[in-house]
Design a protein around this motif. Sequence first.
Motif, PDB file in Angstrom:
ATOM      1  N   SER A 151      18.973  34.302   7.578  1.00 57.15           N
ATOM      2  CA  SER A 151      18.443  32.995   7.973  1.00 57.15           C
ATOM      3  C   SER A 151      19.556  31.985   8.211  1.00 57.15           C
ATOM      4  CB  SER A 151      17.488  32.459   6.905  1.00 57.15           C
ATOM      5  OG  SER A 151      16.339  33.262   6.833  1.00 57.15           O
ATOM      6  N   PHE A 152      20.559  31.988   7.332  1.00 53.27           N
ATOM      7  CA  PHE A 152      21.672  31.050   7.493  1.00 53.27           C
ATOM      8  C   PHE A 152      22.390  31.295   8.819  1.00 53.27           C
ATOM      9  CE2 PHE A 152      26.065  29.681   7.141  1.00 53.27           C
ATOM     10  CZ  PHE A 152      25.941  28.423   6.573  1.00 53.27           C
ATOM     11  N   MET A 153      22.677  32.562   9.101  1.00 44.38           N
ATOM     12  CA  MET A 153      23.385  32.888  10.341  1.00 44.38           C
ATOM     13  C   MET A 153      22.517  32.589  11.562  1.00 44.38           C
ATOM     14  SD  MET A 153      26.347  33.699   9.233  1.00 44.38           S
ATOM     15  CE  MET A 153      27.298  34.657  10.408  1.00 44.38           C
ATOM     16  N   ALA A 154      21.221  32.860  11.471  1.00 44.83           N
ATOM     17  CA  ALA A 154      20.315  32.578  12.589  1.00 44.83           C
ATOM     18  C   ALA A 154      20.234  31.072  12.839  1.00 44.83           C
ATOM     19  CB  ALA A 154      18.932  33.154  12.305  1.00 44.83           C
ATOM     20  N   VAL A 155      20.127  30.307  11.780  1.00 45.90           N
ATOM     21  CA  VAL A 155      20.087  28.853  11.931  1.00 45.90           C
ATOM     22  C   VAL A 155      21.421  28.363  12.490  1.00 45.90           C
ATOM     23  CG1 VAL A 155      19.931  26.658  10.673  1.00 45.90           C
ATOM     24  CG2 VAL A 155      18.279  28.479  10.216  1.00 45.90           C
ATOM     25  N   GLY A 156      22.520  28.993  12.068  1.00 47.38           N
ATOM     26  CA  GLY A 156      23.832  28.631  12.605  1.00 47.38           C
ATOM     27  C   GLY A 156      23.901  28.824  14.112  1.00 47.38           C
ATOM     28  N   MET A 157      23.304  29.901  14.603  1.00 48.74           N
ATOM     29  CA  MET A 157      23.287  30.125  16.057  1.00 48.74           C
ATOM     30  C   MET A 157      22.403  29.073  16.739  1.00 48.74           C
ATOM     31  SD  MET A 157      25.488  32.402  16.532  1.00 48.74           S
ATOM     32  CE  MET A 157      25.320  33.105  18.159  1.00 48.74           C
ATOM     33  N   LEU A 158      21.309  28.678  16.084  1.00 49.47           N
ATOM     34  CA  LEU A 158      20.475  27.602  16.618  1.00 49.47           C
ATOM     35  C   LEU A 158      21.269  26.290  16.640  1.00 49.47           C
ATOM     36  CD1 LEU A 158      17.806  26.430  17.645  1.00 49.47           C
ATOM     37  CD2 LEU A 158      17.064  26.252  15.238  1.00 49.47           C
ATOM     38  N   VAL A 159      22.024  26.036  15.582  1.00 48.17           N
ATOM     39  CA  VAL A 159      22.885  24.850  15.534  1.00 48.17           C
ATOM     40  C   VAL A 159      23.856  24.873  16.720  1.00 48.17           C
ATOM     41  CG1 VAL A 159      24.824  23.799  14.260  1.00 48.17           C
ATOM     42  CG2 VAL A 159      22.707  24.397  13.063  1.00 48.17           C
ATOM     43  N   ASN A 160      24.456  26.041  16.978  1.00 49.54           N
ATOM     44  CA  ASN A 160      25.376  26.162  18.113  1.00 49.54           C
ATOM     45  C   ASN A 160      24.673  25.802  19.420  1.00 49.54           C
ATOM     46  OD1 ASN A 160      27.357  27.052  16.359  1.00 49.54           O
ATOM     47  ND2 ASN A 160      27.204  29.186  16.956  1.00 49.54           N
ATOM     48  N   ALA A 161      23.470  26.340  19.605  1.00 52.89           N
ATOM     49  CA  ALA A 161      22.731  26.071  20.848  1.00 52.89           C
ATOM     50  C   ALA A 161      22.368  24.595  20.968  1.00 52.89           C
ATOM     51  CB  ALA A 161      21.475  26.940  20.913  1.00 52.89           C
ATOM     52  N   LEU A 162      21.866  23.988  19.890  1.00 55.30           N
ATOM     53  CA  LEU A 162      21.479  22.570  19.923  1.00 55.30           C
ATOM     54  C   LEU A 162      22.688  21.671  20.188  1.00 55.30           C
ATOM     55  CD1 LEU A 162      18.945  22.476  16.946  1.00 55.30           C
ATOM     56  CD2 LEU A 162      18.415  22.458  19.403  1.00 55.30           C
ATOM     57  N   ALA A 163      23.802  21.980  19.508  1.00 49.47           N
ATOM     58  CA  ALA A 163      25.013  21.180  19.712  1.00 49.47           C
ATOM     59  C   ALA A 163      25.525  21.353  21.139  1.00 49.47           C
ATOM     60  CB  ALA A 163      26.089  21.580  18.706  1.00 49.47           C
ATOM     61  N   ALA A 164      25.494  22.577  21.652  1.00 50.63           N
ATOM     62  CA  ALA A 164      25.963  22.829  23.018  1.00 50.63           C
ATOM     63  C   ALA A 164      25.103  22.089  24.042  1.00 50.63           C
ATOM     64  CB  ALA A 164      25.958  24.327  23.311  1.00 50.63           C
ATOM     65  N   SER A 169      23.363  13.744  16.721  1.00 53.69           N
ATOM     66  CA  SER A 169      23.026  13.765  15.295  1.00 53.69           C
ATOM     67  C   SER A 169      21.935  12.731  15.062  1.00 53.69           C
ATOM     68  CB  SER A 169      24.256  13.471  14.443  1.00 53.69           C
ATOM     69  OG  SER A 169      24.726  12.173  14.699  1.00 53.69           O
ATOM     70  N   GLY A 170      21.045  13.035  14.150  1.00 54.62           N
ATOM     71  CA  GLY A 170      19.930  12.141  13.884  1.00 54.62           C
ATOM     72  C   GLY A 170      18.694  12.460  14.709  1.00 54.62           C
ATOM     73  N   HIS A 171      18.833  13.272  15.736  1.00 57.48           N
ATOM     74  CA  HIS A 171      17.679  13.664  16.545  1.00 57.48           C
ATOM     75  C   HIS A 171      16.749  14.508  15.681  1.00 57.48           C
ATOM     76  CE1 HIS A 171      15.254  15.581  19.649  1.00 57.48           C
ATOM     77  NE2 HIS A 171      15.656  14.602  20.459  1.00 57.48           N
ATOM     78  N   ARG A 172      15.464  14.453  15.924  1.00 56.78           N
ATOM     79  CA  ARG A 172      14.481  15.160  15.106  1.00 56.78           C
ATOM     80  C   ARG A 172      14.678  16.674  15.057  1.00 56.78           C
ATOM     81  NH1 ARG A 172      10.317  17.236  18.389  1.00 56.78           N
ATOM     82  NH2 ARG A 172      10.408  16.451  20.512  1.00 56.78           N
ATOM     83  N   VAL A 173      15.345  17.266  16.072  1.00 54.99           N
ATOM     84  CA  VAL A 173      15.544  18.720  16.049  1.00 54.99           C
ATOM     85  C   VAL A 173      16.467  19.167  14.917  1.00 54.99           C
ATOM     86  CG1 VAL A 173      15.106  19.029  18.517  1.00 54.99           C
ATOM     87  CG2 VAL A 173      17.465  18.765  17.706  1.00 54.99           C
ATOM     88  N   TRP A 174      17.241  18.222  14.362  1.00 50.57           N
ATOM     89  CA  TRP A 174      18.174  18.581  13.290  1.00 50.57           C
ATOM     90  C   TRP A 174      17.521  18.539  11.913  1.00 50.57           C
ATOM     91  CZ3 TRP A 174      22.344  20.822  14.958  1.00 50.57           C
ATOM     92  CH2 TRP A 174      22.891  20.466  16.182  1.00 50.57           C
ATOM     93  N   GLU A 175      16.376  17.903  11.782  1.00 49.25           N
ATOM     94  CA  GLU A 175      15.756  17.700  10.458  1.00 49.25           C
ATOM     95  C   GLU A 175      15.441  19.031   9.780  1.00 49.25           C
ATOM     96  OE1 GLU A 175      12.386  15.079  10.682  1.00 49.25           O
ATOM     97  OE2 GLU A 175      13.487  13.687  11.955  1.00 49.25           O
ATOM     98  N   GLY A 176      15.924  19.169   8.565  1.00 45.40           N
ATOM     99  CA  GLY A 176      15.596  20.322   7.736  1.00 45.40           C
ATOM    100  C   GLY A 176      16.035  21.661   8.280  1.00 45.40           C
TER     101      GLY A 176
END
Length: 190
Positions: A151-164, A169-176
């Motif tokens: 889960s951590f690694m999968a969320v990390g890849m999602l973080v990469n996609a969202l940041a890319a 920061s502060g956008h609702r997609v980052w919450e939790g």
Amino acid sequence: MVRMSAEERRESVIRAAMSEFARGGYYGTSTEAIAKRVGVSQPYLFRLFPSKKAMFLAVAERCLQDVRRVFEESSDGLHGDEALHAMAEAYMRLIAERPERLQMQLQVYVTVSAAEAAGDHEFGEMVRKGWLELWDAVHVPLGGDIGGTTSFMAVGMLVNALAAMGFPSGHRVWEGLYLSARPQQGPAAG
């Protein structure tokens, strides 16, 4: 004028190549651009690295090592949720403060995919080795929990996609985002 050793010059090439490859990728970056950024000739560049491929592999390896080091240092002495949150915060800080690290990671995945499709497995072998080291750097502080690590690694890849994609920061997609990556309670599943 202070002369740099070959190792210092090699390090400056890795830093410069990281910036160039992060922007243009393997196929879109010329060794001429890297040499120019470093302030050396192309022939000198090839004394430090035998090929563009060797240079890219060194940069990709450094990028993965830097991320692994961020996970290891941020989770040192921590376990479970504390480790998860420390690693997540440290990684978010890394890609916010040094966006070329995220861009380089994405270029690495694109390059591996293209190289593997063309039958060149050298990129993939190095990247898979580095990625497994990342996995282990997360897996141990999360108590060897397979589900939590996955889960951590999968969320990390999602973080990469969202940041890319440029979500601020502060956008609702980052919450939790990392809450779903929490390690399971009870015996380790791994």
